[in-house]
Design a protein around this motif. Structure first.
Motif, PDB file in Angstrom:
ATOM      1  N   PHE A 103       6.585  61.182   7.732  1.00 56.96           N
ATOM      2  CA  PHE A 103       7.615  60.582   7.097  1.00 56.96           C
ATOM      3  C   PHE A 103       9.049  60.430   7.910  1.00 56.96           C
ATOM      4  CE2 PHE A 103       4.918  61.461   3.433  1.00 56.96           C
ATOM      5  CZ  PHE A 103       5.491  60.408   2.704  1.00 56.96           C
ATOM      6  N   LEU A 105       9.072  60.250  11.131  1.00 50.90           N
ATOM      7  CA  LEU A 105       8.829  58.937  12.218  1.00 50.90           C
ATOM      8  C   LEU A 105       9.213  57.629  11.404  1.00 50.90           C
ATOM      9  CD1 LEU A 105       7.426  58.687  15.133  1.00 50.90           C
ATOM     10  CD2 LEU A 105       5.363  57.914  13.631  1.00 50.90           C
ATOM     11  N   ARG A 106       8.814  57.534  10.021  1.00 52.66           N
ATOM     12  CA  ARG A 106       9.250  56.328   9.384  1.00 52.66           C
ATOM     13  C   ARG A 106      10.452  56.316   8.725  1.00 52.66           C
ATOM     14  NH1 ARG A 106       4.171  57.610   9.931  1.00 52.66           N
ATOM     15  NH2 ARG A 106       2.519  55.981  10.180  1.00 52.66           N
ATOM     16  N   SER A 107      11.382  57.302   8.835  1.00 52.64           N
ATOM     17  CA  SER A 107      12.865  57.546   8.367  1.00 52.64           C
ATOM     18  C   SER A 107      12.751  57.410   6.906  1.00 52.64           C
ATOM     19  CB  SER A 107      13.726  56.309   9.048  1.00 52.64           C
ATOM     20  OG  SER A 107      13.565  56.340  10.430  1.00 52.64           O
TER      21      SER A 107
END
Lengths: 415, 415
Positions: A103, A105-107
């Motif tokens: 999560f 990494l995907r902000s």
């Protein structure tokens, strides 16, 4: 050794989703010599899942389950496994880290539900899922193994090939099953069967052959089983050589996990050349195949999708009279498309397509499925007319593969 | 009322063929209110087939079997049924006529094997197969029905829809099962689950919900069952309205069998507008989706796949300094790509993508998955940055759907 496959999810039973996971698992297990006893799909219902496990474990040594591991209330495979194998839910630290990273990494913010996915029964061995949030699990009962994998196909595939299969191979003594798959483009199944008829009739019993057709492509898998790996390898290679000699080599583009788009890329890298594409009826499919290969930016400069005739005249510089005189689906237009995009993008090679994909647009002269393809090299131009079928999607795919293979053969003979 | 589906064939178990028959049968039975208890695939082996029938008939009122009715030696469903239900093989005259016509029409000679396909147990009711050579059969045991259909998908579909379903409808009083699926783009499963938490907790027992994720998209299926169709319809629509109010409408692109690419097309047709596409990281995927829709030539003029920066400068007229100053993956470049292709192809709308699909090319500043998307209308320009994941294929798909949905929303608000 027998295996059962159990796929879980109402969406499979009501036909909303086609169960492709079973086919992938069946194929991977078959490759290592495991016999699939049955494939069972059941609903997201604890009793049904428990019954399925109970019955399968009686008959098979290995059970692979997929599905029902998501974060929502309809996902109940984990509680069912907990009830069957006992134990307590514990937080698995490494899976928690993977979920948080996923999560971060995907902000995106992490919900309570997602964190809970890191909880697993302490009676299982966890298989870290690096492409999603649901960890895989392995349970053991007597000497039997039960694997529970996520239902999302690419997460399942990754866990199956990197964790499950290698583990099974070390755990069980399996006979050797060797396979080699010959990949062809542009020959119908029945024609290959005719070419191979005599060879097939004289095959020894330990060798099996399977024809695996898909639109435009045909895979030909030759399998052999036994206990002496070295001998099997020798014999398999020998038979493969015989098959190859029976098929026109222009149709054979590779082996096993090769793809036509990768092979085109390999040829271009080998001769340090670049390519551009002009697509009409294939609508971006060829470009999409070419760019699906990691590193394709080394040789692929770009494409023009010239769907409207105005794009063909204005951007690809095809004289309007040529289109008017011969029609957009013609040898004249497709070769000017290839030349046009090659000049525009200053590349060594180019390929172009123009056809009637359907369902509309067919005429008596040019029925649906009529397709012209042109491949062009620094020295040569090749054009060919094809007559595919009635189905739009299949026509687009078949034209794309035909174009890629034409290009591959042209690059090979050029340099 | 429960049904079991049994599909027969080694090719399914070894993953050579994906079992699409079950999904079709599951979907057709669900539509008429029959609950699918399980789908089972077994091998071409008499014992396995007999076991499967025996167990299914204990639990379900209806069994639909497919496969194993062909003319070759590995087809043993008929002998298995004969053994289970008793009786003698008799020649079915009408089926024999159909088989002879089938071969005569195709100018092919008939083999002994094919003629034998007209033999059926005298304990069954024959379902005439007008699209192939294997007749379907219906057996009865107590009040339970067992149908055996050919495995060739289009033969099975024809018999199921014209014979099996109408018969079942007259034979049983069935409750109504209604489904509606909400299609969304750009919200993760867990976020939707959080939004719907309160609603889900207060649902009455006759309503079920399922989350069906795929890369970039999430389908949300709401189902209801009962006896009063009008009331069920009213209640289902009511619940669907409640769900829609809880989700930002920009994410909801359609219902049931809609596709995002079709919806974009519908919007463009509605306002008689045209579109052009400039793709970098998506490499042709968006164009391919748009042109997969039959009739897309009405609104789609063409695309430039600008993979190399030279294509961005030379064809899309992006000043070299802009690329040098901001990088190819930037708001500045993606908006100039959209503007550039819109001007070049003289369209009303355009959409552009530029991103790092991976596996190479990531930096600390712009990690793999970083993607800029721009949609442009005659009046407005919208840009947005996304951070997808590590997987090249998924990044390309997610970026493509994000671009299509951005475009759809822009068209909707423009006209």
């Amino acid at each position: 050794m027998n295996a059962d496959i159990i796929t879980i999810g109402d969406e499979i039973l009501i036909g909303q989703v086609i169960d492709t996971n079973s086919a992938f698992i069946g194929s991977e297990l078959t490759k290592i010599g495991i016999n699939i006893r049955q494939i069972l799909s059941v609903s997201d219902n604890e009793t049904d899942i428990l019954n399925a496990i109970e019955k399968s474990i009686e008959k098979s040594d290995l059970i692979i389950m997929t599905g029902g591991l998501g974060p929502t209330s309809d996902d109940i495979t984990k509680p069912a496994l907990l009830r069957y194998f006992g134990g307590n839910l514990v937080l698995h630290q490494e899976s928690l880290r993977v979920i948080i990273d996923f999560f971060t990494l995907r902000s995106k913010s992490i919900s309570e539900r997602n964190l809970k996915q890191a909880e697993v029964p302490d009676t299982c061995k966890v298989l870290i899922n690096r492409s999603g949030t649901a960890p895989g699990m392995m349970f053991k009962k007597d000497e039997k193994l039960v694997f529970s994998l996520p239902g999302v196909p690419f997460e399942m595939k990754e866990l199956l090939t990197t964790e499950v299969i290698p583990f099974i191979k070390t755990k069980f003594e399996l006979p050797f099953h060797l396979h080699r798959t010959i990949l062809t483009e542009g020959i119908p199944e029945s024609s290959i069967a005719d070419l191979l008829k005599d060879w097939e009739e004289n095959l020894s019993e330990d060798i099996r052959i399977a024809y695996l057709p898909s639109p435009g492509l045909l895979r030909l898998r030759v399998s052999i089983s036994g206990n002496n790996e070295e001998y099997l390898n020798y014999k398999l290679n020998n038979e493969i050589d015989k098959v190859i000699k029976l098929i026109d080599e222009k149709h054979v583009f590779g082996y096993d996990h090769d793809t036509l788009e990768q092979k085109v890329g390999d040829e271009l890298v080998r001769c340090s050349s670049t390519i551009a594409i002009a697509e009409s009826c294939t609508g971006g499919k060829i470009s999409n195949l070419i760019t699906s290969v990691a590193g394709s930016s080394r040789y692929f400069k770009g494409s023009v999708i010239a769907y409207d005739n105005e794009i063909k005249t204005d951007i690809l510089n095809i004289p309007y009279e040529v289109i008017e005189n011969f029609g957009a689906v013609s040898e004249q237009v497709v070769s000017k498309m290839a030349q046009g995009v090659k000049d525009l993008m200053k590349t060594d090679f180019a390929v172009a397509t123009s056809g009637i994909a359907g369902p509309g647009g067919g005429t008596d002269d040019k029925p649906i499925g009529t397709t012209w393809i042109c491949a062009i090299s620094p020295k040569k131009i090749v054009t060919k007319k094809f007559l595919f079928g009635e189905n739009r999607e299949r026509n687009m795919i078949r034209a794309s593969f035909a174009a890629l293979n034409m290009l591959r053969n042209l690059i090979k003979e050029t340099i």
